[in-house]
Design a protein around this motif. Structure first.
Motif, PDB file in Angstrom:
ATOM      1  N   GLY A 169      -3.449   1.107   0.895  1.00 22.95           N
ATOM      2  CA  GLY A 169      -2.021   1.365   0.950  1.00 22.95           C
ATOM      3  C   GLY A 169      -1.487   2.067  -0.288  1.00 22.95           C
ATOM      4  N   GLY A 170      -0.218   2.393  -0.218  1.00 22.88           N
ATOM      5  CA  GLY A 170       0.431   3.056  -1.347  1.00 22.88           C
ATOM      6  C   GLY A 170       1.792   3.585  -0.956  1.00 22.88           C
ATOM      7  N   HIS A 171       2.367   4.383  -1.842  1.00 23.52           N
ATOM      8  CA  HIS A 171       3.694   4.941  -1.616  1.00 23.52           C
ATOM      9  C   HIS A 171       3.609   6.112  -0.643  1.00 23.52           C
ATOM     10  CE1 HIS A 171       7.700   6.481  -2.362  1.00 23.52           C
ATOM     11  NE2 HIS A 171       7.963   5.364  -3.054  1.00 23.52           N
ATOM     12  N   ALA A 172       4.585   6.176   0.268  1.00 27.28           N
ATOM     13  CA  ALA A 172       4.582   7.229   1.283  1.00 27.28           C
ATOM     14  C   ALA A 172       4.660   8.627   0.685  1.00 27.28           C
ATOM     15  CB  ALA A 172       5.753   7.017   2.244  1.00 27.28           C
ATOM     16  N   SER A 173       5.201   8.752  -0.514  1.00 32.21           N
ATOM     17  CA  SER A 173       5.335  10.064  -1.148  1.00 32.21           C
ATOM     18  C   SER A 173       4.041  10.538  -1.824  1.00 32.21           C
ATOM     19  CB  SER A 173       6.456  10.019  -2.194  1.00 32.21           C
ATOM     20  OG  SER A 173       6.095   9.150  -3.264  1.00 32.21           O
ATOM     21  N   MET A 174       3.038   9.646  -1.884  1.00 30.06           N
ATOM     22  CA  MET A 174       1.781   9.994  -2.558  1.00 30.06           C
ATOM     23  C   MET A 174       0.572   9.673  -1.667  1.00 30.06           C
ATOM     24  SD  MET A 174       2.757   8.649  -6.405  1.00 30.06           S
ATOM     25  CE  MET A 174       3.849   7.345  -5.872  1.00 30.06           C
ATOM     26  N   PRO A 175       0.501  10.307  -0.500  1.00 26.65           N
ATOM     27  CA  PRO A 175      -0.565   9.972   0.453  1.00 26.65           C
ATOM     28  C   PRO A 175      -1.964  10.279  -0.081  1.00 26.65           C
ATOM     29  CG  PRO A 175       0.556  11.991   1.106  1.00 26.65           C
ATOM     30  CD  PRO A 175       1.376  11.385   0.014  1.00 26.65           C
ATOM     31  N   HIS A 176      -2.063  11.204  -1.070  1.00 30.96           N
ATOM     32  CA  HIS A 176      -3.377  11.552  -1.609  1.00 30.96           C
ATOM     33  C   HIS A 176      -4.009  10.403  -2.376  1.00 30.96           C
ATOM     34  CE1 HIS A 176      -0.396  12.280  -4.691  1.00 30.96           C
ATOM     35  NE2 HIS A 176      -1.352  12.307  -5.625  1.00 30.96           N
ATOM     36  N   GLN A 177      -3.200   9.408  -2.703  1.00 32.52           N
ATOM     37  CA  GLN A 177      -3.717   8.244  -3.417  1.00 32.52           C
ATOM     38  C   GLN A 177      -4.016   7.077  -2.469  1.00 32.52           C
ATOM     39  OE1 GLN A 177      -0.771   7.254  -6.364  1.00 32.52           O
ATOM     40  NE2 GLN A 177      -1.075   9.145  -7.557  1.00 32.52           N
ATOM     41  N   THR A 178      -3.920   7.334  -1.172  1.00 32.45           N
ATOM     42  CA  THR A 178      -4.079   6.266  -0.179  1.00 32.45           C
ATOM     43  C   THR A 178      -5.134   6.646   0.854  1.00 32.45           C
ATOM     44  OG1 THR A 178      -2.489   7.100   1.451  1.00 32.45           O
ATOM     45  CG2 THR A 178      -1.590   5.840  -0.405  1.00 32.45           C
ATOM     46  N   ASN A 227       8.483   3.556   4.119  1.00 31.70           N
ATOM     47  CA  ASN A 227       8.007   4.337   2.979  1.00 31.70           C
ATOM     48  C   ASN A 227       6.744   3.769   2.338  1.00 31.70           C
ATOM     49  OD1 ASN A 227       9.150   2.084   1.829  1.00 31.70           O
ATOM     50  ND2 ASN A 227      10.184   3.210   0.159  1.00 31.70           N
ATOM     51  N   VAL A 228       5.979   3.012   3.143  1.00 31.16           N
ATOM     52  CA  VAL A 228       4.725   2.437   2.655  1.00 31.16           C
ATOM     53  C   VAL A 228       3.587   2.868   3.574  1.00 31.16           C
ATOM     54  CG1 VAL A 228       3.458   0.307   2.174  1.00 31.16           C
ATOM     55  CG2 VAL A 228       5.929   0.424   1.697  1.00 31.16           C
ATOM     56  N   VAL A 229       2.544   3.430   2.972  1.00 30.16           N
ATOM     57  CA  VAL A 229       1.353   3.771   3.748  1.00 30.16           C
ATOM     58  C   VAL A 229       0.620   2.478   4.101  1.00 30.16           C
ATOM     59  CG1 VAL A 229      -0.896   4.917   3.697  1.00 30.16           C
ATOM     60  CG2 VAL A 229       1.114   6.063   2.729  1.00 30.16           C
ATOM     61  N   ALA A 230       0.343   2.297   5.379  1.00 27.69           N
ATOM     62  CA  ALA A 230      -0.277   1.052   5.852  1.00 27.69           C
ATOM     63  C   ALA A 230      -1.723   0.942   5.385  1.00 27.69           C
ATOM     64  CB  ALA A 230      -0.217   0.990   7.372  1.00 27.69           C
ATOM     65  N   ASP A 231      -2.093  -0.261   4.953  1.00 28.32           N
ATOM     66  CA  ASP A 231      -3.478  -0.477   4.539  1.00 28.32           C
ATOM     67  C   ASP A 231      -4.334  -1.082   5.649  1.00 28.32           C
ATOM     68  OD1 ASP A 231      -2.427  -3.004   4.603  1.00 28.32           O
ATOM     69  OD2 ASP A 231      -2.951  -3.528   2.537  1.00 28.32           O
ATOM     70  N   SER A 232      -3.684  -1.496   6.752  1.00 27.54           N
ATOM     71  CA  SER A 232      -4.454  -2.017   7.879  1.00 27.54           C
ATOM     72  C   SER A 232      -3.677  -1.862   9.181  1.00 27.54           C
ATOM     73  CB  SER A 232      -4.829  -3.488   7.665  1.00 27.54           C
ATOM     74  OG  SER A 232      -3.681  -4.308   7.703  1.00 27.54           O
TER      75      SER A 232
END
Length: 391
Positions: free
Chosen positions: A195-204, A246-251
């Motif tokens: 997971g991570g911040h929606a604005s930084m998908p490259h880190q997720t 605004n959160v990239v899902a981790d699962s």
């Protein structure tokens, strides 16, 4: 025998409506079981209890020794809030006989009464099998009944079961040679990313994007791996995942079912499902956990006995009573019985017409005029099969 069953119409309908008003879920069928036992006592039918907790085995021994036939009805309800507009609507919120098991039970009791009254004419033995937990897939109640010794005293040579069918009108039945209901497997897939911040998908590692690819990829299993002449279905019925916008899902969790008619197709679909899901998740930088449950096996009729039941139906109901049909991918615990014993599972027409709702729908209803038809047909089919068995 249908004519004689018509005389029991009020009794069969009354019992069915009582069960409908007081539905009990899989494994909870205590009062239902007690009502069945009370009726068997009333009819003078010997019985045994304790199979899969609430199951009952009635025994009608004919005047002459011979072969044994078993007649089965399932007795449990579903966790559904009823919406059908009937005067005998469920009195228990969130529980409903939306699959017709109330009718199955009432008809088997009626058939038992008819046969008990004619036991002097019967060569052989008739078993009345009241099975709990049919709706509790993939566990079911059939396997547990057998493990608890339901057939230890009396080994059936043939088993019969019927199921109300909204696709046919009252007076018609569906009898198929071979597979009539499908393998019904179930899966629960957890896709894991980072997971991570929606604005930084490259880190997720976006689990939702992986899930999207998995859903698309598994559809190609049917279209590109299975033989086009064999039937198969893969359905995702539930998706859950994510926290907020605004959160990239981790699962992400995917739940669904895989259906097929043949054992060969079942094994192919199961194998490819694991390969495709695991491969897709890994390819996209994630991982997955698969919980796969082998469900009910396909319900496969024995051709010889299907022909006997078909003839019983057409003799009593007319030449057009058993139209040609194709099978269903719905699952049925009776398939486990038929893995060990020869037999037939057939559909009993119960459609109410244009307002008919499907099985498992909150508004499901049946045409109760089919009750004596199913009662008489089952009783006569039992006699016809015994006659064939005893030569």
């Amino acid at each position: 025998m249908i004519e004689q069953a018509q005389e029991l119409f009020d009794e069969i309908r009354s019992f069915r409506r009582d069960l409908h008003e007081h539905p009990e879920l899989s494994g909870e069928e205590m009062k239902t079981s007690e009502k069945i036992q009370k009726k068997l006592d009333e009819y003078g039918i010997q019985y045994y209890t304790g199979y899969a907790k609430t199951g009952v085995l009635g025994v009608i021994e004919g005047s002459k020794p011979g072969k044994t036939i078993g007649l089965r009805a399932d007795i449990d309800a579903l966790p559904i809030l009823e919406q059908a507009d009937v005067p005998f609507k469920s009195k228990t919120d969130g529980k409903m006989h939306a699959c017709g098991h109330d009718a199955h039970t009432a008809m088997l009791l009626g058939a038992g009464k008819l046969l008990q009254e004619r036991k002097a004419e019967i060569t052989g033995t008739v078993l009345l099998i009241f099975q709990p937990a049919e709706e509790n897939a993939p566990t079911g109640g059939a396997e547990q009944m057998m493990a608890d010794g339901v057939f230890d005293r009396y080994q059936p040579d043939v088993l019969l079961a019927q199921h109300v069918w909204p696709g046919l009108p009252a007076g018609q039945v569906g009898v198929l040679d071979g597979a009539i209901m499908g393998n019904s497997d179930r899966f629960h897939v957890t896709i894991r990313g980072a997971g991570g911040h929606a604005s930084m998908p490259h880190q997720t590692v976006d689990a939702i994007v992986i899930a999207n690819q998995v859903i698309s990829a598994i559809q190609t299993i049917i279209s590109r791996n299975a033989n086009p002449m064999d039937s198969g279905v893969i359905t995702i019925g539930k998706i859950s995942g994510g926290y907020r916008y605004n959160v990239v899902a981790d699962s992400v969790v995917l739940e669904g079912t895989i259906r097929s008619l043949s054992d060969e197709t079942k094994q192919l679909l199961k194998k490819r499902f694991h390969e495709v899901v695991e491969g897709t998740a890994e390819m996209m930088g994630g991982s997955c956990e698969i919980r796969y449950s082998d469900g009910y096996p396909a319900t496969v009729n024995t051709k010889r006995w299907a022909e006997v039941v078909r003839e019983s139906a057409t003799t009593q109901l007319g030449a057009d009573a058993a139209p040609e049909l194709i099978g269903s991918m719905a699952g049925e615990d009776f398939g486990r019985f038929l893995k060990k014993y020869e037999g037939v599972y057939y559909w009993l027409g119960t459609s109410v017409g244009e307002n008919q709702k499907p099985l498992h729908d909150p508004g499901f209803m049946i045409d109760e005029r089919a009750l004596p038809i199913g009662t008489g047909l089952m009783a006569q089919a039992a006699l016809d099969v015994l006659s064939e068995l005893n030569g």
